[in-house]
Write a protein that holds these residues in place. Structure first.
Motif, PDB file in Angstrom:
ATOM      1  N   UNK A  29     -56.831  17.788  45.780  1.00  0.00           N
ATOM      2  CA  UNK A  29     -58.209  17.310  45.785  1.00  0.00           C
ATOM      3  C   UNK A  29     -58.296  15.963  45.084  1.00  0.00           C
ATOM      4  N   UNK A  30     -59.358  15.224  45.412  1.00  0.00           N
ATOM      5  CA  UNK A  30     -59.658  13.989  44.712  1.00  0.00           C
ATOM      6  C   UNK A  30     -60.402  14.326  43.424  1.00  0.00           C
ATOM      7  N   UNK A  31     -60.366  13.407  42.473  1.00  0.00           N
ATOM      8  CA  UNK A  31     -61.130  13.571  41.245  1.00  0.00           C
ATOM      9  C   UNK A  31     -61.723  12.227  40.850  1.00  0.00           C
ATOM     10  N   UNK A  32     -62.758  12.280  40.064  1.00  0.00           N
ATOM     11  CA  UNK A  32     -63.428  11.074  39.580  1.00  0.00           C
ATOM     12  C   UNK A  32     -63.878  11.312  38.150  1.00  0.00           C
ATOM     13  N   UNK A  33     -63.594  10.334  37.289  1.00  0.00           N
ATOM     14  CA  UNK A  33     -64.087  10.356  35.919  1.00  0.00           C
ATOM     15  C   UNK A  33     -64.637   8.962  35.626  1.00  0.00           C
ATOM     16  N   UNK A  34     -65.836   8.913  35.046  1.00  0.00           N
ATOM     17  CA  UNK A  34     -66.469   7.642  34.691  1.00  0.00           C
ATOM     18  C   UNK A  34     -66.742   7.662  33.192  1.00  0.00           C
ATOM     19  N   UNK A  35     -66.190   6.675  32.494  1.00  0.00           N
ATOM     20  CA  UNK A  35     -66.323   6.553  31.036  1.00  0.00           C
ATOM     21  C   UNK A  35     -67.159   5.320  30.697  1.00  0.00           C
ATOM     22  N   UNK A  36     -67.835   5.351  29.559  1.00  0.00           N
ATOM     23  CA  UNK A  36     -68.462   4.150  29.022  1.00  0.00           C
ATOM     24  C   UNK A  36     -67.330   3.208  28.605  1.00  0.00           C
ATOM     25  N   UNK A  37     -67.376   1.969  29.094  1.00  0.00           N
ATOM     26  CA  UNK A  37     -66.345   0.984  28.755  1.00  0.00           C
ATOM     27  C   UNK A  37     -66.554   0.529  27.312  1.00  0.00           C
ATOM     28  N   UNK A  58     -69.712  20.956  42.997  1.00  0.00           N
ATOM     29  CA  UNK A  58     -69.589  20.467  44.371  1.00  0.00           C
ATOM     30  C   UNK A  58     -68.317  19.651  44.582  1.00  0.00           C
ATOM     31  N   UNK A  59     -67.704  19.204  43.508  1.00  0.00           N
ATOM     32  CA  UNK A  59     -66.479  18.411  43.609  1.00  0.00           C
ATOM     33  C   UNK A  59     -65.230  19.279  43.729  1.00  0.00           C
ATOM     34  N   UNK A  60     -65.354  20.580  43.458  1.00  0.00           N
ATOM     35  CA  UNK A  60     -64.200  21.484  43.531  1.00  0.00           C
ATOM     36  C   UNK A  60     -63.580  21.448  44.928  1.00  0.00           C
ATOM     37  N   UNK A  61     -62.287  21.128  44.985  1.00  0.00           N
ATOM     38  CA  UNK A  61     -61.567  21.100  46.259  1.00  0.00           C
ATOM     39  C   UNK A  61     -61.938  19.935  47.154  1.00  0.00           C
ATOM     40  N   UNK A  62     -62.592  18.927  46.596  1.00  0.00           N
ATOM     41  CA  UNK A  62     -63.095  17.807  47.397  1.00  0.00           C
ATOM     42  C   UNK A  62     -61.951  16.985  47.987  1.00  0.00           C
ATOM     43  N   UNK A  63     -61.945  16.887  49.297  1.00  0.00           N
ATOM     44  CA  UNK A  63     -60.931  16.100  49.997  1.00  0.00           C
ATOM     45  C   UNK A  63     -61.574  14.965  50.781  1.00  0.00           C
ATOM     46  N   UNK A  65     -63.481  11.358  50.166  1.00  0.00           N
ATOM     47  CA  UNK A  65     -63.858  10.325  49.202  1.00  0.00           C
ATOM     48  C   UNK A  65     -65.310   9.910  49.336  1.00  0.00           C
ATOM     49  N   UNK A  66     -65.916  10.185  50.483  1.00  0.00           N
ATOM     50  CA  UNK A  66     -67.327   9.860  50.678  1.00  0.00           C
ATOM     51  C   UNK A  66     -68.208  10.547  49.651  1.00  0.00           C
ATOM     52  N   UNK A  67     -67.835  11.744  49.240  1.00  0.00           N
ATOM     53  CA  UNK A  67     -68.602  12.461  48.223  1.00  0.00           C
ATOM     54  C   UNK A  67     -68.642  11.650  46.927  1.00  0.00           C
ATOM     55  N   UNK A  68     -67.479  11.142  46.511  1.00  0.00           N
ATOM     56  CA  UNK A  68     -67.408  10.400  45.257  1.00  0.00           C
ATOM     57  C   UNK A  68     -68.047   9.025  45.371  1.00  0.00           C
ATOM     58  N   UNK A  69     -68.048   8.461  46.571  1.00  0.00           N
ATOM     59  CA  UNK A  69     -68.771   7.208  46.776  1.00  0.00           C
ATOM     60  C   UNK A  69     -70.258   7.458  46.523  1.00  0.00           C
ATOM     61  N   UNK A  70     -70.773   8.594  46.997  1.00  0.00           N
ATOM     62  CA  UNK A  70     -72.166   8.955  46.755  1.00  0.00           C
ATOM     63  C   UNK A  70     -72.464   9.143  45.282  1.00  0.00           C
ATOM     64  N   UNK A  71     -71.539   9.758  44.550  1.00  0.00           N
ATOM     65  CA  UNK A  71     -71.703   9.933  43.106  1.00  0.00           C
ATOM     66  C   UNK A  71     -71.789   8.566  42.434  1.00  0.00           C
ATOM     67  N   UNK A  72     -70.905   7.661  42.823  1.00  0.00           N
ATOM     68  CA  UNK A  72     -70.896   6.316  42.232  1.00  0.00           C
ATOM     69  C   UNK A  72     -72.226   5.604  42.510  1.00  0.00           C
ATOM     70  N   UNK A  73     -72.745   5.740  43.712  1.00  0.00           N
ATOM     71  CA  UNK A  73     -74.024   5.124  44.063  1.00  0.00           C
ATOM     72  C   UNK A  73     -75.138   5.704  43.190  1.00  0.00           C
TER      73      UNK A  73
END
Length: 87
Positions: A29-37, A58-63, A65-73
């Motif tokens: 699966x893909x993963x995403x982590x966003x930290x304060x710089x 909702x990210x569990x087993x996410x294959x 990348x469009x899902x994470x693009x939405x999170x970033x937006x």
């Protein structure tokens, strides 16, 4: 595991964030982590997490990348297309 780490502006926070996006091969699966710089010269504080896919059911087993693009937006972060071409 492959990963991309970039620093981008985050309009929601009004400050830069560090985005770590990757593929976890053992978990397929893909993963995403966003930290304060952190300010220049200071180390990353891993307790200042803005988003972690580990905390997102909702990210569990996410294959997709469009899902994470939405999170970033939703976070107000612009993640370049280069980082979204990891497949």
């Amino acid at each position: 595991m492959s990963q991309h780490i970039i620093t981008v502006p985050c309009t929601k926070l009004g400050a830069p964030v560090r985005v770590q996006l990757g593929w976890d091969k053992p978990m397929p699966e893909f993963y995403l982590v966003v930290f304060v710089e952190p300010p220049t010269g200071q180390e990353l504080d891993d307790t200042k997490i803005v988003y972690s896919s580990l905390d997102d059911r909702q990210a569990d087993g996410q294959q997709d990348l469009g899902y994470f693009k939405g999170v970033a937006v939703q976070l107000g972060c612009y993640v370049p297309s280069l980082c979204l071409c990891m497949e």
